[in-house]
Design a protein around this motif. Structure first.
Motif, PDB file in Angstrom:
ATOM      1  N   UNK A   4       0.857  -1.190   0.000  1.00 61.61           N
ATOM      2  CA  UNK A   4       0.000   0.000   0.000  1.00 61.61           C
ATOM      3  C   UNK A   4       0.891   1.238   0.000  1.00 61.61           C
ATOM      4  N   UNK A   5       0.507   2.204  -0.826  1.00 64.80           N
ATOM      5  CA  UNK A   5       1.236   3.461  -0.850  1.00 64.80           C
ATOM      6  C   UNK A   5       0.923   4.310   0.361  1.00 64.80           C
ATOM      7  N   UNK A   6       1.634   5.416   0.488  1.00 64.43           N
ATOM      8  CA  UNK A   6       1.456   6.282   1.658  1.00 64.43           C
ATOM      9  C   UNK A   6       0.081   6.928   1.677  1.00 64.43           C
ATOM     10  N   UNK A   7      -0.585   6.995   0.496  1.00 66.12           N
ATOM     11  CA  UNK A   7      -1.925   7.575   0.444  1.00 66.12           C
ATOM     12  C   UNK A   7      -3.017   6.562   0.747  1.00 66.12           C
ATOM     13  N   UNK A   8      -2.647   5.292   1.025  1.00 66.79           N
ATOM     14  CA  UNK A   8      -3.616   4.260   1.347  1.00 66.79           C
ATOM     15  C   UNK A   8      -4.050   3.437   0.155  1.00 66.79           C
ATOM     16  N   UNK A   9      -3.594   3.746  -1.048  1.00 65.89           N
ATOM     17  CA  UNK A   9      -3.998   3.022  -2.250  1.00 65.89           C
ATOM     18  C   UNK A   9      -3.065   1.833  -2.475  1.00 65.89           C
ATOM     19  N   UNK A  10      -3.644   0.661  -2.769  1.00 65.76           N
ATOM     20  CA  UNK A  10      -2.859  -0.555  -2.953  1.00 65.76           C
ATOM     21  C   UNK A  10      -2.131  -0.506  -4.286  1.00 65.76           C
ATOM     22  N   UNK A  11      -0.796  -0.763  -4.238  1.00 64.48           N
ATOM     23  CA  UNK A  11       0.052  -0.707  -5.433  1.00 64.48           C
ATOM     24  C   UNK A  11       0.217  -2.096  -6.045  1.00 64.48           C
ATOM     25  N   UNK A  12       0.516  -3.092  -5.223  1.00 68.90           N
ATOM     26  CA  UNK A  12       0.745  -4.464  -5.691  1.00 68.90           C
ATOM     27  C   UNK A  12       0.114  -5.419  -4.691  1.00 68.90           C
ATOM     28  N   UNK A  13      -0.300  -6.609  -5.189  1.00 66.00           N
ATOM     29  CA  UNK A  13      -0.951  -7.590  -4.313  1.00 66.00           C
ATOM     30  C   UNK A  13      -0.736  -8.988  -4.862  1.00 66.00           C
ATOM     31  N   UNK A  14      -0.734  -9.966  -3.961  1.00 64.32           N
ATOM     32  CA  UNK A  14      -0.551 -11.344  -4.382  1.00 64.32           C
ATOM     33  C   UNK A  14      -1.750 -11.858  -5.175  1.00 64.32           C
ATOM     34  N   UNK A  15      -2.916 -11.232  -5.013  1.00 67.02           N
ATOM     35  CA  UNK A  15      -4.114 -11.656  -5.739  1.00 67.02           C
ATOM     36  C   UNK A  15      -4.403 -10.739  -6.925  1.00 67.02           C
ATOM     37  N   UNK A  16      -3.326 -10.186  -7.537  1.00 72.03           N
ATOM     38  CA  UNK A  16      -3.505  -9.225  -8.621  1.00 72.03           C
ATOM     39  C   UNK A  16      -4.149  -9.857  -9.858  1.00 72.03           C
ATOM     40  N   UNK A  17      -4.132 -11.193  -9.955  1.00 67.87           N
ATOM     41  CA  UNK A  17      -4.732 -11.861 -11.112  1.00 67.87           C
ATOM     42  C   UNK A  17      -6.255 -12.037 -10.959  1.00 67.87           C
ATOM     43  N   UNK A  18      -6.782 -11.891  -9.739  1.00 66.94           N
ATOM     44  CA  UNK A  18      -8.192 -12.149  -9.485  1.00 66.94           C
ATOM     45  C   UNK A  18      -9.044 -10.922  -9.771  1.00 66.94           C
ATOM     46  N   UNK A  19     -10.348 -11.174  -9.983  1.00 66.12           N
ATOM     47  CA  UNK A  19     -11.262 -10.056 -10.255  1.00 66.12           C
ATOM     48  C   UNK A  19     -11.408  -9.138  -9.047  1.00 66.12           C
ATOM     49  N   UNK A  20     -11.425  -9.734  -7.831  1.00 64.71           N
ATOM     50  CA  UNK A  20     -11.555  -8.912  -6.620  1.00 64.71           C
ATOM     51  C   UNK A  20     -10.185  -8.625  -6.016  1.00 64.71           C
ATOM     52  N   UNK A  21      -9.235  -8.286  -6.867  1.00 68.85           N
ATOM     53  CA  UNK A  21      -7.874  -7.993  -6.418  1.00 68.85           C
ATOM     54  C   UNK A  21      -7.857  -6.746  -5.532  1.00 68.85           C
ATOM     55  N   UNK A  22      -6.865  -6.696  -4.642  1.00 62.75           N
ATOM     56  CA  UNK A  22      -6.707  -5.538  -3.768  1.00 62.75           C
ATOM     57  C   UNK A  22      -6.093  -4.344  -4.499  1.00 62.75           C
ATOM     58  N   UNK A  23      -5.502  -4.592  -5.661  1.00 60.72           N
ATOM     59  CA  UNK A  23      -4.802  -3.530  -6.398  1.00 60.72           C
ATOM     60  C   UNK A  23      -5.799  -2.421  -6.749  1.00 60.72           C
ATOM     61  N   UNK A  24      -5.447  -1.200  -6.403  1.00 62.89           N
ATOM     62  CA  UNK A  24      -6.295  -0.054  -6.670  1.00 62.89           C
ATOM     63  C   UNK A  24      -7.239   0.288  -5.536  1.00 62.89           C
TER      64      UNK A  24
END
Length: 575
Positions: free
Chosen positions: A98-118
Motif C-alpha cells: 500500500x502506498x502512503x496515500x492508502x492506495x494498494x500498489x501491488x498484491x498477491x491476488x492481482x490476477x483475481x477479479x476482486x484484487x486488492x490492487x487499486x
C-alpha cells in the motif's frame, strides 16, 4: 424399639449419603475444572501460535529492495508476482503493498477479479499504525472479499528511514475454527470490545458478550471492522464459582487472555460427568450401608435365638422327673422350630446375596443402553430429524434392555438357555450400531477385517453381542487419550472354532493379568469410571459357550482381547 432402631439406621444412612454426595461432587467438580484448565491452555497456545506465526514476515518484506523500489514508483508487476509466490508457499490468504496515500500498489491476488490492487485502505487501523512506524494488527471482515481475517502490517522505509508505504498480510483461521467445531467442545475468542471473532458454534460468531457503547460502535463503523453485522448480544450469563449459563446449560466457565491484544478466550466445559460419578459413589455407599444393616439384623436375630435356646435348656433342667417325656417332646419341637427358623434365615441370606450380585450386574449392563439412549435423544433433538427415528432407536434400545433383564431368569433357574446358530458378522454389526454414539463422541476410528463368508457359532446371539459390546466399549475407553483413538476388529475361523479379536491403541494392560481383570469390581480405569464388572460378565458368558478369552499387550501399544468359540458341526449346519 426394634422399629425405632431401624428407622434411626435409615435416617443415618440418608445423612451419610447426602454428605458423601456433596463431598464427592465437589471433588469430582474440582477434577473437571483442572481438566478444563488444561484444555483452555491448549486452546490458548494454538491461538497465540496462529497470531504470531507470520508476524515476522511483514518486517522482512518491508526491507526487500524490490518492494521499496515499487513504493517509490518502480516496477509493480514483478513485485505482485513475487508476493503471489510468497503467499502460495507460506499458505497466507494475501500479501499486498500500500502506498502512503492508502492506495494498494501491488498484491498477491492481482490476477483475481476482486484484487486488492487499486483499493484504498487508509481507513484501516493497521495501515495507520504501520504508517506511524509501528507494526499494525487488526481483525476484521475484508472490505473487498467479505471474508474475515487477521491483518498484520509494517511500514516500508526509504534510504533515509522515512515510511513511504505499508506492506500488509491477511491471515484466515478456517482450519483452527473447524478444529474447534469438530472437537465437540464450547469455546470462543472475543476481542477487546467483546465481539466474538472465532467460535466452535457458528451461531455465536459476531455476537457481543456485553452491549456495546455508542463510542465502541462508532469506532467499529469508522474502521469498517464488521460491516453488515448487527453485533447483537450473546445469550449467556456468568455465575459464581467459575460457572456460566450458555445455550440453556450451566457449564464450567474459564477464561484466558490472548496476547498481544488482550483478547479473551472463553472455554465452557460440562460437569455432567462429575455429577454422574458423584451419584455412583453415593449409590455404592448406600448399598454398602444397606448391606451392613441387613447383616446386623441377621446377627441380632441369631443372638436372640441363642439366648432363647439357653433359657429353654435352663427351664428344662428344673422340670420334674414325671414330666421328662413331655419336656423332651417339647424340646424336640422347639429344636425343629429353631431349625426351620435357621433354614429360613439362611435362605433369605442366600437370596439377598444373589440379589446383590444380580443388581450389580444389571446396573452395569443397563448403563450402556441407557447411555446410548441418552445420546440418541440428544442427537435427535439437536438434529431435528423428527419423532419417527427417535421412536425406532428407543424401541431397539428398550428391546435390548428387556433382553438383558431376561438373563436374570437364566441365573435364577437351573434351566440352560437354548443355543442357536449365530453369525459373528451380524453380532458385530449390532454391537457397533449400539456403540455408534460413543464412537462419534470420542472420534474413534474403527477398522474391521473379516472374511466374506459367514462366521457361524452355536450360542446365544444376545449374550455374544453382550461380550462384543463390553470389549468394544473397554477398547473405546482405553484409547480415549490416544491421538487419534483407533480400534481394530478382526474375525476369523476354522472348521472347529471361530474367533474375534479387538485391539486398541490405548494404555494397554500394564502389569495386570486377565485373571485379575476378570474378578468382579477390578478395573484399570480411573476412580468412578467403571465398576469392573464388564470383563467378569464377559468371561462367564464365554465360559458358558465352552469358549476361551485371552488378553495381551499389543506390540504397537494398547491391548488385544481374543475370544475363541466352537463352531457349528456338520450335522448342526445341516439341521
Amino acid at each position: 424399639m426394634r422399629q425405632l432402631s431401624v428407622l434411626l439406621s435409615v435416617l443415618a444412612t440418608l445423612v451419610v449419603a447426602v454428605g458423601v454426595f456433596r463431598v464427592s461432587h465437589g471433588y469430582f467438580q474440582s477434577e473437571e475444572t483442572l481438566k478444563a484448565q488444561g484444555r483452555l491452555a491448549v486452546y490458548q497456545g494454538s491461538v497465540v501460535t496462529e497470531l504470531e506465526r507470520f508476524a515476522h514476515l511483514t518486517h522482512v518484506l518491508a526491507r526487500d529492495a524490490a518492494v521499496i523500489e515499487a513504493v517509490q514508483g518502480g516496477a509493480v508487476i514483478p513485485v505482485s508476482a513475487k508476493l503471489e509466490d510468497f503467499a502460495l508457499k507460506a499458505g497466507i490468504e494475501s500479501i499486498y503493498l500500500i502506498g502512503a496515500d492508502g492506495k494498494t500498489i501491488a498484491a498477491s491476488n492481482y490476477r483475481l477479479e476482486n484484487s486488492f490492487v487499486g483499493q484504498n485502505y487508509a481507513f484501516r487501523p493497521y495501515f495507520q499504525q504501520a504508517l506511524a512506524g509501528q507494526q499494525g494488527r487488526f481483525y476484521a471482515i475484508g472490505a473487498t472479499t467479505g471474508l474475515s481475517g487477521y491483518f498484520i502490517a509494517d511500514g516500508v522505509r526509504d534510504g533515509q528511514g522515512i515510511v513511504v508505504g505499508v506492506i500488509a498480510i491477511k491471515i484466515g483461521f478456517p482450519l483452527l475454527e473447524q478444529s474447534w467445531q469438530n472437537s465437540g467442545e464450547h469455546v470462543l475468542l472475543a476481542n477487546e470490545d467483546g465481539v466474538v471473532l472465532l467460535t466452535s458454534d457458528p451461531a455465536w460468531r459476531y455476537r457481543v458478550l456485553a452491549p456495546l457503547t455508542q463510542q465502541q460502535r462508532s469506532r467499529i463503523e469508522q474502521a469498517r471492522q464488521f460491516p453488515a453485522q448487527p453485533l447483537a448480544p450473546l445469550e449467556w450469563e456468568t455465575l459464581p464459582d467459575q460457572r456460566a449459563r450458555i445455550g440453556g446449560e450451566t457449564r464450567i466457565h474459564l477464561t484466558a487472555e490472548v496476547p498481544p491484544h488482550g483478547w479473551g478466550l472463553h472455554y465452557f466445559a460440562s460437569d455432567a460427568q462429575a455429577l454422574a460419578r458423584a451419584w455412583l459413589v453415593t449409590a455404592v455407599v448406600v448399598f454398602a450401608a444397606a448391606t451392613a444393616l441387613i447383616l446386623y439384623q441377621v446377627r441380632r436375630a441369631r443372638r436372640v435365638g441363642a439366648a432363647l435356646a439357653r433359657s429353654e435348656r435352663e427351664e428344662a433342667a428344673l422340670r420334674k422327673a414325671n414330666a421328662q417325656l413331655a419336656i423332651e417332646i417339647e424340646d424336640r419341637r422347639t429344636a425343629e422350630r429353631r431349625l426351620k427358623r435357621t433354614q429360613d434365615e439362611l435362605e433369605r441370606a442366600s437370596r439377598l446375596a444373589a440379589l446383590g450380585q444380580l443388581a450389580a450386574s444389571v446396573t452395569h449392563e443397563l448403563g450402556q443402553p441407557i447411555a446410548a439412549m441418552r445420546n440418541h435423544l440428544v442427537a435427535t433433538e439437536i438434529g431435528g430429524t423428527g419423532p419417527a427415528p427417535l421412536v425406532r432407536k428407543i424401541g431397539d434400545l428398550v428391546e435390548r434392555m428387556e433382553g438383558i433383564t431376561r438373563q436374570l431368569k437364566f441365573f435364577a433357574t437351573s434351566d440352560a438357555e437354548p443355543f442357536s446358530e449365530v453369525n459373528l458378522h451380524d453380532a458385530l454389526q449390532t454391537s457397533l450400531a449400539l456403540l455408534e454414539p460413543n464412537l462419534a463422541a470420542s472420534g474413534t476410528q474403527v477398522q474391521t477385517k473379516a472374511p466374506d463368508t459367514p462366521v457361524l457359532v452355536r450360542g446365544s446371539r444376545l449374550r455374544i453381542e453382550q461380550v462384543m459390546t463390553n470389549l468394544l466399549r473397554n477398547a473405546i475407553d482405553a484409547s480415549d487419550d490416544s491421538s487419534p483413538p483407533r480400534v481394530q476388529i478382526r474375525l476369523g475361523g476354522s472348521p472347529t472354532e471361530a474367533w474375534f479379536e479387538i485391539e486398541d491403541n490405548g494404555h494397554g494392560l500394564g502389569k495386570a493379568a486377565l485373571a485379575d481383570l476378570q474378578e468382579p469390581f477390578v478395573t484399570t480405569r480411573a476412580s468412578g469410571q467403571g465398576m469392573g464388572l464388564g470383563l467378569a460378565i464377559s468371561a462367564s458368558i464365554v465360559k458358558d459357550h465352552h469358549g476361551t478369552m485371552t488378553a495381551r499387550n499389543s506390540d504397537t501399544g494398547g491391548a488385544v482381547f481374543r475370544v475363541v468359540l466352537p463352531t457349528l458341526t456338520t450335522d448342526e449346519n445341516t439341521a
